[in-house]
Structures are given as C-alpha cells and as structure tokens.
Motif scaffolding. Structure first.
Motif, PDB file in Angstrom:
ATOM      1  N   GLY A  14       0.811  -1.210   0.000  1.00  0.00           N
ATOM      2  CA  GLY A  14       0.000   0.000   0.000  1.00  0.00           C
ATOM      3  C   GLY A  14       0.844   1.259   0.000  1.00  0.00           C
ATOM      4  N   THR A  15       1.908   1.263   0.797  1.00  0.00           N
ATOM      5  CA  THR A  15       2.808   2.417   0.855  1.00  0.00           C
ATOM      6  C   THR A  15       3.444   2.675  -0.496  1.00  0.00           C
ATOM      7  OG1 THR A  15       3.279   2.019   3.200  1.00  0.00           O
ATOM      8  CG2 THR A  15       4.857   3.366   1.981  1.00  0.00           C
ATOM      9  N   VAL A  16       3.887   1.604  -1.169  1.00  0.00           N
ATOM     10  CA  VAL A  16       4.528   1.739  -2.479  1.00  0.00           C
ATOM     11  C   VAL A  16       3.537   2.242  -3.518  1.00  0.00           C
ATOM     12  CG1 VAL A  16       5.524   0.410  -4.391  1.00  0.00           C
ATOM     13  CG2 VAL A  16       6.344   0.055  -2.058  1.00  0.00           C
ATOM     14  N   ILE A 131       1.085  16.964  -1.938  1.00  0.00           N
ATOM     15  CA  ILE A 131       0.929  15.551  -2.299  1.00  0.00           C
ATOM     16  C   ILE A 131       2.064  14.715  -1.719  1.00  0.00           C
ATOM     17  CG2 ILE A 131       0.836  13.914  -4.214  1.00  0.00           C
ATOM     18  CD1 ILE A 131      -0.466  16.106  -5.891  1.00  0.00           C
ATOM     19  N   GLU A 132       3.301  15.201  -1.831  1.00  0.00           N
ATOM     20  CA  GLU A 132       4.451  14.466  -1.293  1.00  0.00           C
ATOM     21  C   GLU A 132       4.353  14.344   0.227  1.00  0.00           C
ATOM     22  OE1 GLU A 132       6.577  12.784  -2.724  1.00  0.00           O
ATOM     23  OE2 GLU A 132       7.049  13.577  -4.710  1.00  0.00           O
ATOM     24  N   SER A 133       3.810  15.366   0.874  1.00  0.00           N
ATOM     25  CA  SER A 133       3.648  15.315   2.334  1.00  0.00           C
ATOM     26  C   SER A 133       2.676  14.213   2.733  1.00  0.00           C
ATOM     27  CB  SER A 133       3.151  16.664   2.859  1.00  0.00           C
ATOM     28  OG  SER A 133       4.097  17.683   2.612  1.00  0.00           O
ATOM     29  N   ARG A 138       2.125   8.683   5.161  1.00  0.00           N
ATOM     30  CA  ARG A 138       1.787   7.251   5.179  1.00  0.00           C
ATOM     31  C   ARG A 138       3.028   6.405   5.470  1.00  0.00           C
ATOM     32  NH1 ARG A 138      -2.049   3.485   3.198  1.00  0.00           N
ATOM     33  NH2 ARG A 138      -1.028   1.454   2.958  1.00  0.00           N
ATOM     34  N   ALA A 139       4.139   6.740   4.804  1.00  0.00           N
ATOM     35  CA  ALA A 139       5.373   5.995   5.043  1.00  0.00           C
ATOM     36  C   ALA A 139       5.816   6.133   6.492  1.00  0.00           C
ATOM     37  CB  ALA A 139       6.470   6.485   4.098  1.00  0.00           C
ATOM     38  N   LEU A 140       5.666   7.337   7.043  1.00  0.00           N
ATOM     39  CA  LEU A 140       6.062   7.573   8.426  1.00  0.00           C
ATOM     40  C   LEU A 140       5.191   6.779   9.394  1.00  0.00           C
ATOM     41  CD1 LEU A 140       7.912   9.096  10.341  1.00  0.00           C
ATOM     42  CD2 LEU A 140       6.293  11.016  10.301  1.00  0.00           C
ATOM     43  N   ARG A 141       3.906   6.650   9.091  1.00  0.00           N
ATOM     44  CA  ARG A 141       3.024   5.836   9.939  1.00  0.00           C
ATOM     45  C   ARG A 141       3.487   4.387   9.963  1.00  0.00           C
ATOM     46  NH1 ARG A 141      -1.249   8.836   7.646  1.00  0.00           N
ATOM     47  NH2 ARG A 141      -1.704   7.133   6.189  1.00  0.00           N
ATOM     48  N   GLN A 142       3.883   3.883   8.803  1.00  0.00           N
ATOM     49  CA  GLN A 142       4.358   2.506   8.757  1.00  0.00           C
ATOM     50  C   GLN A 142       5.667   2.350   9.529  1.00  0.00           C
ATOM     51  OE1 GLN A 142       4.815   0.749   4.867  1.00  0.00           O
ATOM     52  NE2 GLN A 142       5.501  -1.216   5.699  1.00  0.00           N
ATOM     53  N   LEU A 171      12.820   7.492   2.463  1.00  0.00           N
ATOM     54  CA  LEU A 171      13.944   8.339   2.064  1.00  0.00           C
ATOM     55  C   LEU A 171      13.622   9.132   0.802  1.00  0.00           C
ATOM     56  CD1 LEU A 171      17.039   6.035   2.731  1.00  0.00           C
ATOM     57  CD2 LEU A 171      16.235   7.978   4.086  1.00  0.00           C
ATOM     58  N   GLU A 172      12.956   8.490  -0.168  1.00  0.00           N
ATOM     59  CA  GLU A 172      12.642   9.187  -1.414  1.00  0.00           C
ATOM     60  C   GLU A 172      11.627  10.300  -1.194  1.00  0.00           C
ATOM     61  OE1 GLU A 172      11.437   6.029  -3.888  1.00  0.00           O
ATOM     62  OE2 GLU A 172      13.489   5.311  -4.266  1.00  0.00           O
ATOM     63  N   ASP A 173      10.614  10.046  -0.376  1.00  0.00           N
ATOM     64  CA  ASP A 173       9.627  11.096  -0.101  1.00  0.00           C
ATOM     65  C   ASP A 173      10.259  12.252   0.681  1.00  0.00           C
ATOM     66  OD1 ASP A 173       7.677   9.762  -1.442  1.00  0.00           O
ATOM     67  OD2 ASP A 173       6.651   8.994   0.327  1.00  0.00           O
ATOM     68  N   SER A 174      11.149  11.912   1.613  1.00  0.00           N
ATOM     69  CA  SER A 174      11.856  12.964   2.357  1.00  0.00           C
ATOM     70  C   SER A 174      12.721  13.788   1.415  1.00  0.00           C
ATOM     71  CB  SER A 174      12.720  12.338   3.454  1.00  0.00           C
ATOM     72  OG  SER A 174      11.931  11.622   4.376  1.00  0.00           O
TER      73      SER A 174
END
Length: 335
Positions: A14-16, A131-133, A138-142, A171-174
């Motif tokens: 889901g994150t991906v 959008i990136e935030s 979501r990634a941070l929640r995981q 890392l990519e979203d950051s």
C-alpha cells in the motif's frame, strides 16, 4: 526447522502504491511546468519524480517476486529478490534522476537564459509539496508502527530494517520534499534577481541530493544481498532464549541471516547437558522453535546442531558476529 509461506507485506504494498501514484501525477505536472517556465530546477524535479515513479514500480516488483513461496530450487524462498530489484531502483535513481539534474543544472548555468513564466512553477511546487507530504505521512506511519513492533526507535528501525521498500519510500519522499524546497528557492531567487544561475545551482543540488539517497539505498541493498545478520539486540535476545532452554549448557556458535524482509534464518551449535536423552534434545529443539517464532514471527528457519564444545572451550559463547561498537547505539541494552 520452521518454514512459513512467503507473502507480500500488504502495508508495504500500500505504501509503495500510494507513493507511486503520487509521484506519477507530480512528474507530469512538473514536466509541464518545466517546459512552460523553462526552469532547470523544475525540469530536474520532473526527472526526480520520474525516477521516483520508476523506483516504486521496481519496488512493487520486488515485493511481488520476493513473496513467492519456497520450492525445491529455492528452499529458503525468494526473499533476496527484494534486494535485487531494490538495488536496480537505487541505480536508476542514480543514473536517470541525479545524472539529468546535475547535467541540466550545469547547462543552465553556462547558457544562462530563461524562456518562460514563473507563476506555473510556484503553483506546481506548492501542489507537489502537499501531495508528497501525504505520501510521506503514510510511510512515516508505517515506520512508527514497525518500530513499535520491534520495540525500537523509528530512527534506529530505518537504519537497521531489512524491509528495503519502506526505507526506500521514506527516504525518497523525504528527499522529494527537500528537493521541492531547493527548487522553490532556485526559482524564487532567479525570479527576484533575474539571474538564472540560481536555478542552475538548485538543479545541481537536487542532483546531489538524489546521489546521496541512491548511494544510501544501494549500499543497504548490497549488504543484504551479501548476507547480513540480524541487529545485535535481536541476536542477543535470540541467544538468551536459547540459553534459557532446559538441557542447554551453552551456545557455542550462533549465526543469523536476513533471507528477506520477513525471513530470518537462525543456526546454532548447542552444547546440551551430558545427561540429556535423544528425546529430551528433540523436545528442547521444538521448544526453541516455538519460543523464537513466537517472539519474532519473521524467524522462518531454526537449525540447532547438538555438537559438544571444543576441547578447552570456556563457558563464554563464540559468535560469528562482532561485538557492537561501544560508541554506537546498536547495543543489546538499548531498544
């Protein structure tokens, strides 16, 4: 031996997917804005998002192929395929994203001209940041959820985790948010000063940012492909569980390996009590499997070798893993 069927981690999938959809939409918007505005930083950000979108596709492939169950040809499963595809993703970011951004930034500094309107760049940058935030949240929640499950901190989880997909997305979203800030600064300074050198500098900085992320992910995946042991704290807890078993005198050798994000192999040479019968050793081995898999469901394979200790051996266990650096935070007494 404990062997469970490999399966894709639904939360990671889901994150991906969320990150991939976000990056695709952003890449199209950035490309249009870059063409209209003529901004090098915007075009570099478009290349950044294209690289991130391709990365998500490769990471999805990694999750799908790595989740195939073990068979006769691959008795330990296909978990390491995760790291192969994730390594390809890091290399694509390195070549396509970073290469284009640095090259285009240098070209902009040398040519030194601007051919379009700035307003569209500001609008796309603002929308992209939102959008990136959302994707990063979501990634941070995981990351936080997984770190609680492993009883560690989010920072330490990211450093030591064998789940390359969640690490890559985070890392990519950051990096994407930092890249947007760099692009915004470059476009804003060029707009204010009329000097396109700032736009070119921002593009180069975005490229260097991508190089850093790609290097971190490539090194991480290489270490997992070669065969990395579990973190020192986990190894220490595994040893404690084994030494606490009835009939066990000590653990002479303990080896662990990450076979995949959700697959850990444990092998140990165990010095059983001299009075232990064959039935007692079998019962102890079953109990070892039960305890370890109950504490860490990721442990799929447990091999115990009832070998007597070598002549002259002391009561201290001998391990293939080096003792942790006392200056690091990877110690058994730390979460």
């Amino acid at each position: 031996m404990s062997q469970g069927e490999a399966r894709p981690a639904s939360e990671s999938v889901g994150t991906v997917i969320v990150a991939g959809a976000a990056n695709l939409a952003i890449a199209i918007a950035k490309l249009i804005a870059g063409v209209i505005s003529g901004s090098a930083a915007m075009l570099s950000e478009a290349a950044h998002s294209v690289a991130d979108t391709t990365t998500e596709v490769l990471l999805y492939q990694a999750l799908r192929r790595g989740a195939r169950p073990a068979d006769q040809r691959r008795p330990f499963g296909y978990g390491k395929e995760n790291y192969v595809w994730a390594f390809f993703a890091a290399m694509f970011t390195f070549v396509a994203g970073a290469g284009f951004a640095v090259t285009h930034g240098v070209t902009t500094i040398l040519v030194h001209e601007h051919s379009g309107d700035y307003l569209v760049s500001y609008i796309v940058l603002a929308v992209s940041f939102v959008i990136e935030s959302i994707s990063l949240a979501r990634a941070l929640r995981q990351v936080r959820s997984e770190s609680r499950r492993w009883r560690t901190t989010p920072r330490r989880f990211l450093r030591l985790t064998a789940d390359t997909t969640v690490k890559a997305v985070f890392l990519e979203d950051s990096a994407a948010l930092i890249g947007l800030l760099l692009a915004g600064a470059g476009v804003g300074l060029s707009h204010a000063t009329g000097d396109e050198v700032w736009d070119g500098v921002a593009s180069i900085l975005i490229g260097l940012l991508l190089l850093t992320v790609a290097g971190i992910l490539a090194a991480n995946n290489l270490s997992l492909l070669v065969g990395r042991a579990v973190p020192e704290r986990v190894r220490h807890e595994i040893e404690q569980e084994l030494t606490g078993l009835p009939e066990v005198e000590r653990i002479d050798t303990l080896m662990t390996m990450q076979l995949g994000p959700d697959d850990i192999l444990v092998a140990a040479k165990v010095d059983f009590s001299d009075e232990a019968t064959g039935a007692a050793i079998e019962a102890t081995a079953d109990e070892a499997e039960r305890r370890l898999t109950e504490r860490y469901p990721e442990i799929r394979y447990v091999f115990l070798d009832p070998t007597r200790s070598l002549p002259g051996a002391t009561g201290r266990a001998r391990h293939t893993q080096a003792a942790p650096d006392p200056r690091s935070d990877d110690r058994p007494d730390r979460p």
